[in-house]
Design an enzyme around this catalytic site. Structure first.
Site, short mmCIF file in Angstrom:
data_model
loop_
_atom_site.label_atom_id
_atom_site.label_comp_id
_atom_site.label_asym_id
_atom_site.label_seq_id
_atom_site.Cartn_x
_atom_site.Cartn_y
_atom_site.Cartn_z
N GLY A 190 0.83 -1.20 0.00
CA GLY A 190 0.00 0.00 0.00
C GLY A 190 0.86 1.24 0.00
CD GLN B 244 3.46 5.91 2.63
OE1 GLN B 244 2.52 5.33 2.11
NE2 GLN B 244 4.46 5.28 3.20
CB CYS C 64 5.29 2.43 7.53
SG CYS C 64 4.78 3.88 6.61
CG LEU C 65 6.63 1.17 1.51
CD1 LEU C 65 6.03 1.44 0.14
CD2 LEU C 65 7.74 0.12 1.41
CG HIS D 10 -0.39 1.08 7.20
ND1 HIS D 10 0.57 0.71 8.12
CD2 HIS D 10 0.22 1.93 6.35
CE1 HIS D 10 1.70 1.33 7.83
NE2 HIS D 10 1.52 2.07 6.75
CD GLU D 11 -1.18 2.33 2.71
OE1 GLU D 11 -0.87 3.54 2.55
OE2 GLU D 11 -0.34 1.47 3.04
CG HIS E 50 0.10 6.53 5.53
ND1 HIS E 50 1.22 7.15 6.06
CD2 HIS E 50 0.48 5.25 5.27
CE1 HIS E 50 2.22 6.28 6.13
NE2 HIS E 50 1.79 5.11 5.68
#
Ligand code: NI
Length: 171
Positions: free
Chosen positions: A46, A51, A93-94, A135-136, A139
């Site tokens: 995701g 981000q 997380c990226l 999670h997304e 964000h």
């Protein structure tokens, strides 16, 4: 085009993203293409627009990481309308590379959002997909997975990241 993924410490990651009001534009199509390319290049499931430095309520998800076309999801201006059950699983997380911790999430969620054409959509998912939705969407509200950890665990991660920043290994 693969974009640079911004890392924890950038204030954009902790701000609520702006709603998308214009659909069917070349800019939106390009943003979505870039988001999928960037997510696949990073081998993530995701990615949220903040981000890549865009304050827009857009997330892309693919729990198959590019293996299955039907798993490619775009959610714009999303909202979780139903949460059921509980799951605890490792999450990363990226934007916080190198750190993974168990996070408690709802096991099944329903999401109301808009697609790339601005049409209303409703999606449901459980287990990994439910985790990705939560999670997304977090964000887009300026919330990171470390916000769900205990204060102690969060402080340990923050301290480690500060050291990496000082060493020039976090940008
Ligand atoms: Ni993330």
């Amino acid at each position: 085009m693969v974009r640079k993924i911004i890392k924890y410490g950038d204030p954009l990651l902790e701000q609520k993203a702006e709603p998308v009001t214009e659909f069917n534009t070349p800019e939106l199509r390009e943003t979505l293409t870039d988001m999928f390319e960037t997510m696949y290049a990073a081998k993530g499931v995701g990615l949220a627009a903040p981000q890549i430095g865009l304050s827009q309520q857009i997330s892309v998800i693919d729990v198959s990481v590019g293996e299955n076309e039907a798993d490619k999801l775009v959610i714009i201006n999303p909202e979780i309308t139903c949460r059921e059950g509980k799951q605890v699983g490792e999450e990363g997380c990226l934007s916080i590379p190198g750190f993974r911790e168990p996070v408690s999430r709802a096991n099944r969620v329903t999401v109301r959002a808009q697609n790339e054409k601005g049409e209303p959509i409703e999606l449901s998912g459980e287990e990994l997909l439910a985790r990705a939705f939560q999670h997304e969407i977090d964000h887009l509200n300026g919330i990171l997975f470390i916000n769900h950890l205990s204060g102690l665990k969060r402080d340990i991660i923050r301290r480690k990241i500060k050291k990496l920043q000082k060493a020039g290994e976090w940008d």
